[in-house]
Design a protein around this motif. Structure first.
Motif, PDB file in Angstrom:
ATOM      1  N   GLY A  14       0.806  -1.220   0.000  1.00  0.00           N
ATOM      2  CA  GLY A  14       0.000   0.000   0.000  1.00  0.00           C
ATOM      3  C   GLY A  14       0.835   1.264   0.000  1.00  0.00           C
ATOM      4  O   GLY A  14       0.358   2.338  -0.301  1.00  0.00           O
ATOM      5  N   ASP A  15       2.095   1.188   0.340  1.00  0.00           N
ATOM      6  CA  ASP A  15       2.956   2.362   0.409  1.00  0.00           C
ATOM      7  C   ASP A  15       3.816   2.553  -0.832  1.00  0.00           C
ATOM      8  O   ASP A  15       4.643   3.441  -0.875  1.00  0.00           O
ATOM      9  N   ALA A  16       3.638   1.761  -1.820  1.00  0.00           N
ATOM     10  CA  ALA A  16       4.536   1.774  -2.973  1.00  0.00           C
ATOM     11  C   ALA A  16       4.299   2.959  -3.898  1.00  0.00           C
ATOM     12  O   ALA A  16       5.159   3.306  -4.679  1.00  0.00           O
ATOM     13  N   GLY A  17       3.149   3.665  -3.879  1.00  0.00           N
ATOM     14  CA  GLY A  17       2.865   4.773  -4.786  1.00  0.00           C
ATOM     15  C   GLY A  17       2.198   4.276  -6.052  1.00  0.00           C
ATOM     16  O   GLY A  17       1.608   3.203  -6.091  1.00  0.00           O
ATOM     17  N   PHE A  18       2.329   5.082  -7.120  1.00  0.00           N
ATOM     18  CA  PHE A  18       1.699   4.728  -8.383  1.00  0.00           C
ATOM     19  C   PHE A  18       2.613   3.817  -9.182  1.00  0.00           C
ATOM     20  O   PHE A  18       3.824   3.989  -9.210  1.00  0.00           O
ATOM     21  N   THR A  19       1.995   2.910  -9.880  1.00  0.00           N
ATOM     22  CA  THR A  19       2.780   2.034 -10.745  1.00  0.00           C
ATOM     23  C   THR A  19       2.956   2.706 -12.103  1.00  0.00           C
ATOM     24  O   THR A  19       2.256   3.663 -12.439  1.00  0.00           O
ATOM     25  N   LEU A  20       3.856   2.211 -12.863  1.00  0.00           N
ATOM     26  CA  LEU A  20       4.110   2.750 -14.193  1.00  0.00           C
ATOM     27  C   LEU A  20       2.871   2.627 -15.079  1.00  0.00           C
ATOM     28  O   LEU A  20       2.545   3.543 -15.833  1.00  0.00           O
ATOM     29  N   ILE A  21       2.159   1.553 -14.960  1.00  0.00           N
ATOM     30  CA  ILE A  21       0.941   1.340 -15.765  1.00  0.00           C
ATOM     31  C   ILE A  21      -0.099   2.401 -15.417  1.00  0.00           C
ATOM     32  O   ILE A  21      -0.733   2.976 -16.304  1.00  0.00           O
ATOM     33  N   GLU A  22      -0.278   2.689 -14.143  1.00  0.00           N
ATOM     34  CA  GLU A  22      -1.257   3.704 -13.734  1.00  0.00           C
ATOM     35  C   GLU A  22      -0.877   5.074 -14.285  1.00  0.00           C
ATOM     36  O   GLU A  22      -1.733   5.822 -14.772  1.00  0.00           O
ATOM     37  N   LEU A  23       0.402   5.418 -14.221  1.00  0.00           N
ATOM     38  CA  LEU A  23       0.850   6.698 -14.774  1.00  0.00           C
ATOM     39  C   LEU A  23       0.631   6.763 -16.279  1.00  0.00           C
ATOM     40  O   LEU A  23       0.198   7.796 -16.814  1.00  0.00           O
ATOM     41  N   LEU A  24       0.900   5.698 -16.995  1.00  0.00           N
ATOM     42  CA  LEU A  24       0.688   5.677 -18.443  1.00  0.00           C
ATOM     43  C   LEU A  24      -0.787   5.812 -18.797  1.00  0.00           C
ATOM     44  O   LEU A  24      -1.145   6.483 -19.775  1.00  0.00           O
ATOM     45  N   VAL A  25      -1.667   5.206 -18.019  1.00  0.00           N
ATOM     46  CA  VAL A  25      -3.107   5.324 -18.264  1.00  0.00           C
ATOM     47  C   VAL A  25      -3.552   6.770 -18.061  1.00  0.00           C
ATOM     48  O   VAL A  25      -4.304   7.322 -18.869  1.00  0.00           O
TER      49      VAL A  25
END
Length: 146
Positions: A14-25
């Motif tokens: 839960g503390d990892a932040g946004f994933t690369l896939i989420e940012l690309l979307v």
């Protein structure tokens, strides 16, 4: 008594932040919105400049009418709109300058207005036109006094 504090070692999911896939979307969605909205905004900007040109031509027409009341005739094509700023040699009752500043106003596209007196059109004393965005006063895109 000594208080011991517990420290976390390692990362929770839960503390990892946004994933690369989420940012690309998110970037793809923003790009899609911009591609849909940008043409409409640019179209409105073009329409606003045409509206400003028409209003400016009406305002300059009123200034030309004031010039005619003072001098007795509209400026000649040779004198042009410069007669609103500096006194022509043949204008005895000139009461200017008729515009603010030391230069003739430009249209919204920073082109000089085209002025002709007498007019080439019937029922007009003079022609005052903005060459429009294409800077072509003879084309249909020219915006002229009514």
């Amino acid at each position: 008594m000594i208080a011991l504090s517990k420290r976390r070692v390692g990362n929770d999911a839960g503390d990892a932040g946004f994933t690369l896939i989420e940012l690309l979307v998110v970037i793809a969605i923003l790009g899609l919105l911009i591609s849909l909205v940008a043409p409409a905004v640019l179209r409105q900007l073009g329409n606003a400049k045409v509206s400003i040109a028409r209003q400016s031509i009406e305002r300059i027409g009123s200034i030309l009418d004031t010039y005619k009341l003072d001098v007795g005739s509209y400026p000649s094509t040779e004198d042009g709109m410069e007669a609103l700023v500096t006194k022509p040699s043949d204008a005895e009752n000139w009461n200017g300058p008729y515009v603010k500043g030391s230069s003739v106003p430009l249209d919204p596209w920073n082109h000089p207005y085209v002025y002709r007196a007498p007019s080439d059109r019937p029922d007009h004393d003079y022609d005052l036109c903005s060459p429009g965005p294409n800077n072509n006063a003879s084309a249909d895109s020219a915006i002229c006094n009514k």
